[in-house]
Structure formats: C-alpha cells, structure tokens
Scaffold this active site. Sequence first.
Site, PDB file in Angstrom:
ATOM      1  N   ASP A   1      92.309  66.322 174.306  1.00  9.15           N
ATOM      2  CA  ASP A   1      91.985  65.072 173.640  1.00  9.15           C
ATOM      3  C   ASP A   1      92.068  63.955 174.674  1.00  9.15           C
ATOM      4  OD1 ASP A   1      91.778  63.174 171.438  1.00  9.15           O
ATOM      5  OD2 ASP A   1      92.656  64.742 170.191  1.00  9.15           O
TER       6      ASP A   1
ATOM      7  N   ASP B   1      88.679  60.369 171.630  1.00  7.50           N
ATOM      8  CA  ASP B   1      89.194  59.605 170.493  1.00  7.50           C
ATOM      9  C   ASP B   1      88.425  58.291 170.316  1.00  7.50           C
ATOM     10  OD1 ASP B   1      91.548  59.527 168.596  1.00  7.50           O
ATOM     11  OD2 ASP B   1      91.873  57.618 169.623  1.00  7.50           O
TER      12      ASP B   1
ATOM     13  N   GLU C   1      84.578  61.299 168.859  1.00  8.75           N
ATOM     14  CA  GLU C   1      85.028  61.038 167.493  1.00  8.75           C
ATOM     15  C   GLU C   1      84.397  59.735 167.026  1.00  8.75           C
ATOM     16  OE1 GLU C   1      88.862  60.104 164.685  1.00  8.75           O
ATOM     17  OE2 GLU C   1      88.712  59.258 166.696  1.00  8.75           O
TER      18      GLU C   1
ATOM     19  N   ASP D   1      93.151  63.746 160.361  1.00 12.79           N
ATOM     20  CA  ASP D   1      93.172  62.394 159.792  1.00 12.79           C
ATOM     21  C   ASP D   1      92.746  62.361 158.328  1.00 12.79           C
ATOM     22  OD1 ASP D   1      93.912  61.213 162.225  1.00 12.79           O
ATOM     23  OD2 ASP D   1      91.828  61.073 162.880  1.00 12.79           O
TER      24      ASP D   1
HETATM   25  C1  NOJ Z   1      91.784  58.745 165.867  1.00 13.54           C
HETATM   26  C2  NOJ Z   1      92.749  59.874 165.806  1.00 13.54           C
HETATM   27  O1  NOJ Z   1      92.114  61.016 165.319  1.00 13.54           O
HETATM   28  C3  NOJ Z   1      93.898  59.408 164.951  1.00 13.54           C
HETATM   29  O2  NOJ Z   1      94.785  60.449 164.641  1.00 13.54           O
HETATM   30  C4  NOJ Z   1      94.596  58.289 165.657  1.00 13.54           C
HETATM   31  O3  NOJ Z   1      95.618  57.778 164.831  1.00 13.54           O
HETATM   32  C5  NOJ Z   1      93.622  57.175 166.008  1.00 13.54           C
HETATM   33  N1  NOJ Z   1      92.404  57.665 166.549  1.00 13.54           N
HETATM   34  C6  NOJ Z   1      94.218  56.255 167.010  1.00 13.54           C
HETATM   35  O4  NOJ Z   1      94.250  56.889 168.260  1.00 13.54           O
END
Ligand code: NOJ
Length: 535
Positions: free
Chosen positions: A103, A205, A268, A330
């Site tokens: 990641d 991310d 993402e 998430d």
């Molecule tokens: C997206 C991530 O998937 C999530 O888990 C995280 O809290 C936020 N970005 C901030 O990095």
Amino acid sequence: MQTEQQKNLWWQEEIIYQIYPRSFQDSNGDGVGDLRGIIQRLDYLQELGIKAIWISPIFESPMADFGYDISNYTGIHPLFGTMEDFDELLAEVHKRGMKLLLDLVPNHTSDQHPWFLESRSSRNNPKRDWYIWKDPKPDGSEPNNWLSMFGGTGWEWDEKTQQFYYHGFLKEQPDLNWRNPEVQEAMMNVMRFWLDKGIDGFRIDVIFHMIKDDQFRNNPQNPDYQPHMNKYDQLLPIYSTDQPEVHDIVAMMRQVADDYQERVLIGEIYLPLHKLVTYYGVNQSGVHLPFNFQLLVSPWDSQQIAIVIDQYEGSLPADGWPNWVLSNHDQSRISSRVGKAQARIAAMLLLTLRGTPTIYYGDEIGMRDVPIPAEEVQDPQGLNMPDLNLTRDPARTPMQWDDSTNAGFSPAKPWLRLPPDFKRINVKSQLQNPFSILNLYKRLIKLRQQELALKAGNYTPIFSDKQIISYTRAAAGTSFLIVLNLSHRPAYFKPQHFTFSGVVEIATYPELENLPVKDYINLGGDEGVIIRIDN
Ligand code: NOJ
C-alpha cells in the site's frame, strides 16, 4: 484471437487478495496479525488459487488510522515484524509463483513523520512547503470550508507558527503538498525503494486526493446530503479532490513503475464513472487499474447492477483493463450488505465478470461484519462520529481459521473481537463441507484460471430484468453463459432473442450441476449458474 489474448499480463488474468495485516494471522501472541503470520498462511492462499496479495500498510506508524498514517515509508512497524521478516515474506510469495503488492499512501503522512516535524518547526524551515500551510482569514477562522473525511474541519491550527495546515483525514494525517517537486521526488524514491526490493506493485491510497485547487476555493454544498451520512458529505469535494493536475503526478508514478518489469499500480478512487476512467490516463499514462467500486456502492438490485456493469464496460478506454471489487477494509462486507445467500451470487459475479477481481480476506468464507460494542470501537471514523454508525471495525475483524481459541488467529485476546459463530463459520469447517461458500470460491477460481473465456474473454450482456442478470464470456471458441438470480424468489430465464444449449458447469446450489439446458433455465431464489455453451 488466442495469440492476442496471450499478451495479457499477470495482473489482468490473476486474482488479487487483500490482506488487512492486523487481522490475518498473529504469529507472536500479541493479538495483532503480522508478517510471519501471513507467511504461515501462504499455502492456504495458494491452495485457494490466489496469485497476488495486496497487504494494507505495514510501515512504521503511530497507528492513529491503523497504518494509513505513516511515519517512515521504508521501515516496517515492529507490530508486524522486521525488514528481515518482510524479505522472507516476499521470497516465500515469489517462491510460490505469487505476486506481492504494498500500500502506498502518498497523499498524507503521519504528523510524527520527520518531514512534518521539520515542516511545523518554523515558517522558514526548508520543509515548510512540503505540507499545505495557510494563514487564517482576517477573522481568525479557517482558510476555507474544506472538511475532514473523519469529521470536522480539514484545517488544524498550529499555535507555534500561527498558521493552519490541511488534513483531508485525521489531524494526525497532514496532507503533503504535491505541487512541490521535492515532495514528488521523495515519494518516487519511496516507490523505487520497494520496487528495487522486488515487490510487484502498489495499491495507491486516495490517489484522487493528491492535488488541491491552487486557489483553495470553498467546496459547494451537497444538495443530496442526508443527516445519516458522513458529515464530510455535506459538501461536494470538487476543489479538494480530483484536480486536473493530479494526472501529471499519476503519470510520474506510472513512469517509475514502468522502469521495472511488469509492475502494477492500482488507484483507490471513489468517483463517478466518467471521472474514474480518466485515471487510466491518456495512452496508458495513468494507473493500470483504477479500482472499480461500483459493486461496493451500488444497491444490490439486478437492474441497477446490470446497468452498472454495462456503463462501466462502456466507459472504459479502449486500452483500459477492467477490474471489480466486492468488499474492502473501509466498507461493509458483501455478506452483510447482501446476505449470506446472495453472497454466493456475488462471488459468481465477481469471478465471471471481465476484469481483474479483488477478494477481501474472509469474504471467501462469507465472514460478516461483526458488531463491535461502543466501548471497543477502535476506528477513528467511528470514534469521531459516534452517532452515525460509521466505524469500519466490523469489517476488519480477525480471520476465522478454525474452531480453536480465537478462531486460530491468535492465542491472545485479538485486537478486535470475533463473532460468536466463528466455531461454525471458519476455514477448517468449510474446507470439509463441499457445499460451503469457500468451496464455491475455490471452484469458481479454478474454472476461471482454466478458461481463457473467463479470464480474458469477451463480455456480452444477454438479458436482465427485476430478478436476473445474464451475460456471456467467450474466447477462442469457448463460451459460457452466466445467469444470476439476484432475488430470493424463483426466476425464469427464457430470453426471446437468444437461443443456447449447454451444460451447467457450476451452480451456487450444486444440485443443478451437469444439467443439460436448452434455451431456458428455471432458477430457484438466490441461484446462479455458469453454463458451458455447446460448440
Ligand atoms: C483510504 C484507506 O483505505 C482508509 O482506510 C484510510 O483511512 C484513508 N484512505 C486515509 O488514508
């Protein structure tokens, strides 16, 4: 056709499996998963047919956002192990012919990262401009109305230097200033560090957050906001995310990846389709796979899902490879969103659509969101907005391996609780049950790997109504017809303009398997089939 198809790369044909490292396997008895734990479970993943693993952040971090607040991009957090453990994991993954993705969190660091400590130390520190610092308005208030995804304003006042800094997430996660070439170079070097080690790519991310409007204009109100929603959704983040200049940064990242052999970048991105697809970039200058969350965010309704699939297929650039996701760390798990019976249909959909599927750990055994009592909530999103039931903890609970103490995850009390039914719902028991969702996943994965039509063939929608969706996948003279009943009631598939004959190869209820079918098939509620069409 065959030769065309053979040009596909591993990340197009293989299945990605997301591991949330805190919850996969604990090897040292502290109740938190770690790298050696993942090594112990690689054989399970290989047996399942997984070829690529993406691990959520494992780097040094104060853990304000469970690793998405990084204080050292090139160091492993001791909770997860050491760099030697990482090297061993990478070697063990590669030994099995598998790939490893990490990641990359480029939008923000931890407030404990040395870069930020320097940046906040004084207004004339050389790293001041590495983050987004702004003066208050004349009345002393925040520079604009931008909000934090985790509740409240996105601006934090710094008493010492008398300015605000911007954070799209927690105040402990200051956003980097990506307009600064030094920041760009520093993050490209982070990428090179891991790519040089031999990892196979990154999931990046919130890539769409990286650059903000250069005039810092106020975001407009969201007319569709409802009080049950995340407070962040009160505004439309049109000036704080998805700025045109972000594509230059993405292209820079792509160039770094392209300096290596067959590495993949996955972005993402939570944006509407027409914006999502711009992240493929012009002439493949963007990420290889902008994550497609359509199945995560759309209502589970056959007509809506059929539309979503067709719109996605229709939006892709000619050289854009599709991908599909059912769950992640998430969001609520698929089993909790659509129910146990439909989770089997969802598995069949995920593994027969055109494009790279990503499986979230535990979905293959139908793990559900686990209710977490208020006093045990850990996720800052849940803690900061306690009345909105936004905690992401329920979808992050320990993997349920067997019926022993703590489901075989750890001898110690796990960092998040297990559900009371783990003694029934676990990998070990499901391996013994030929009708389990785990065995359905295994068979779907195997068929997909054997059949070019499913891995890389054409997708053609056939028919959909208020219960059914159906489509064919075809390549090199082999065709499959997939018919899925997204309702709980019987459904009758008899399309008017499509005739076929074939044999049911896999069914969510295996009793239908090997059934010869011609021009129609009657499905029970929650039933789905893959039919091998006669030549
Ligand atoms: C997206 C991530 O998937 C999530 O888990 C995280 O809290 C936020 N970005 C901030 O990095």
